[in-house]
Design a protein around this motif. Structure first.
Motif, short mmCIF file in Angstrom:
data_model
loop_
_atom_site.label_atom_id
_atom_site.label_comp_id
_atom_site.label_asym_id
_atom_site.label_seq_id
_atom_site.Cartn_x
_atom_site.Cartn_y
_atom_site.Cartn_z
N GLU A 126 0.85 -1.26 -0.09
CA GLU A 126 -0.20 0.00 0.00
C GLU A 126 0.94 1.20 -0.01
OE1 GLU A 126 -1.05 0.52 4.72
OE2 GLU A 126 -2.52 -0.01 3.69
N THR A 127 0.13 2.50 -0.50
CA THR A 127 0.99 3.57 -0.58
C THR A 127 -0.20 4.72 -0.45
OG1 THR A 127 2.45 5.08 -1.59
CG2 THR A 127 0.93 3.95 -3.05
N TYR A 128 0.00 5.84 0.20
CA TYR A 128 -0.83 6.93 0.08
C TYR A 128 -0.36 8.05 -0.75
CZ TYR A 128 -2.33 4.22 4.25
OH TYR A 128 -2.49 3.43 5.20
N PHE A 129 -1.37 8.76 -1.24
CA PHE A 129 -1.23 9.94 -2.02
C PHE A 129 -2.29 10.94 -1.73
CE2 PHE A 129 -3.70 6.94 -4.23
CZ PHE A 129 -4.61 7.91 -5.15
N ASN A 130 -1.87 12.41 -2.03
CA ASN A 130 -3.22 13.38 -1.91
C ASN A 130 -3.59 13.79 -3.18
OD1 ASN A 130 -2.74 13.23 0.78
ND2 ASN A 130 -2.05 14.99 1.25
N VAL A 131 -4.99 13.90 -3.10
CA VAL A 131 -5.55 14.48 -4.29
C VAL A 131 -6.31 16.13 -3.82
CG1 VAL A 131 -7.36 14.20 -6.06
CG2 VAL A 131 -6.24 12.22 -5.40
N ASN A 132 -5.72 16.91 -4.71
CA ASN A 132 -6.36 18.33 -4.21
C ASN A 132 -6.38 18.91 -2.78
OD1 ASN A 132 -6.85 18.70 -7.21
ND2 ASN A 132 -8.98 17.58 -6.89
N ALA A 133 -5.29 17.83 -2.20
CA ALA A 133 -5.25 18.48 -0.84
C ALA A 133 -3.72 18.16 -0.49
CB ALA A 133 -5.89 17.53 -0.03
N PRO A 134 -2.67 19.38 -0.40
CA PRO A 134 -1.52 18.87 -0.38
C PRO A 134 -1.19 18.35 1.24
CG PRO A 134 -1.97 21.53 -0.34
CD PRO A 134 -3.30 20.76 -0.38
N ALA A 135 -0.20 17.72 1.12
CA ALA A 135 0.13 17.04 2.44
C ALA A 135 0.70 18.10 3.42
CB ALA A 135 1.36 15.98 2.15
N VAL A 136 0.25 17.80 4.70
CA VAL A 136 0.53 18.84 5.77
C VAL A 136 0.75 17.93 7.10
CG1 VAL A 136 -0.18 20.62 7.11
CG2 VAL A 136 -1.02 20.76 4.76
N ILE A 137 1.93 18.58 7.78
CA ILE A 137 2.23 17.82 9.14
C ILE A 137 2.08 19.29 10.11
CG2 ILE A 137 3.64 16.89 10.72
CD1 ILE A 137 4.84 15.34 8.17
N THR A 138 1.43 19.14 11.29
CA THR A 138 1.41 20.18 12.12
C THR A 138 1.76 19.48 13.60
OG1 THR A 138 -0.28 21.41 11.23
CG2 THR A 138 0.26 22.00 13.24
N VAL A 139 3.00 20.08 14.15
CA VAL A 139 3.35 19.59 15.35
C VAL A 139 2.59 20.31 16.41
CG1 VAL A 139 5.43 19.29 17.06
CG2 VAL A 139 6.01 19.04 14.66
N ILE A 140 1.82 19.34 17.28
CA ILE A 140 1.26 20.16 18.27
C ILE A 140 2.11 20.28 19.80
CG2 ILE A 140 -1.03 19.91 19.65
CD1 ILE A 140 -2.01 18.37 17.33
#
Length: 160
Positions: free
Chosen positions: A46-60
């Motif tokens: 399996e692999t993941y990808f984004n469609v019309n939604a840029p990948a984002v990480i937010t450290v909390i």
């Protein structure tokens, strides 16, 4: 499940064989993180990808807690839309210090107890990075210090 298909190839496997399929998403397809899964010889990939939604990480976290005890376990928390794994690293004064964990599930929580060899003091931050796309990362906004707490027990050696 958005779409599925099955294919069989009657040719003998060779190391030079390559197969590919192309799928064009339309503008009306849902935006977000998608998972592609393939089963080959009984093994699931399996692999993941984004469609019309840029990948984002937010450290909390670390958030507004400015001092962390080196003797306690701390929660590193983040949010993302990756679907894949992340690497978590410790930085000090903007420079890489050490890897805390590699290729771990991006479930938004990692428990970390500082290594006893880490220098006490300030300037520490946490960086969470996508494994599949290292250009996608976030660094904690708050800089924290590793400081011994006055509430921590002191070790005393008494000699007669």
């Amino acid at each position: 499940m958005f779409q599925s298909w099955s294919t069989t190839d009657g040719t003998t496997f060779t190391s030079g064989t390559n197969r590919s399929w192309v799928f064009d998403f339309s503008a009306s397809d849902p935006a977000g993180t998608w998972r592609f899964e393939a089963i080959y010889n009984g093994q699931t990939y399996e692999t993941y990808f984004n469609v019309n939604a840029p990948a984002v990480i937010t450290v909390i976290s670390p958030g507004n807690k400015k001092q962390w005890s080196p003797r306690q376990t701390h929660s590193i928390m983040w949010s993302d839309n990756l679907g894949g794994n992340v690497n978590i690293a410790l930085y000090r004064n903007g420079a890489f210090n050490s890897t805390l964990v590699s290729n771990t599930a991006s479930d938004g929580l990692f428990s970390w107890k500082p290594d006893a060899a880490l220098a006490l003091g300030s300037g520490y931050t946490i960086r969470v990075t996508s494994v599949s796309n290292p250009a996608v990362y976030d660094v904690s906004d708050a800089i924290f210090a590793l400081r011994a707490s006055t509430a921590e027990p002191a070790i005393m050696l008494l000699l007669d």
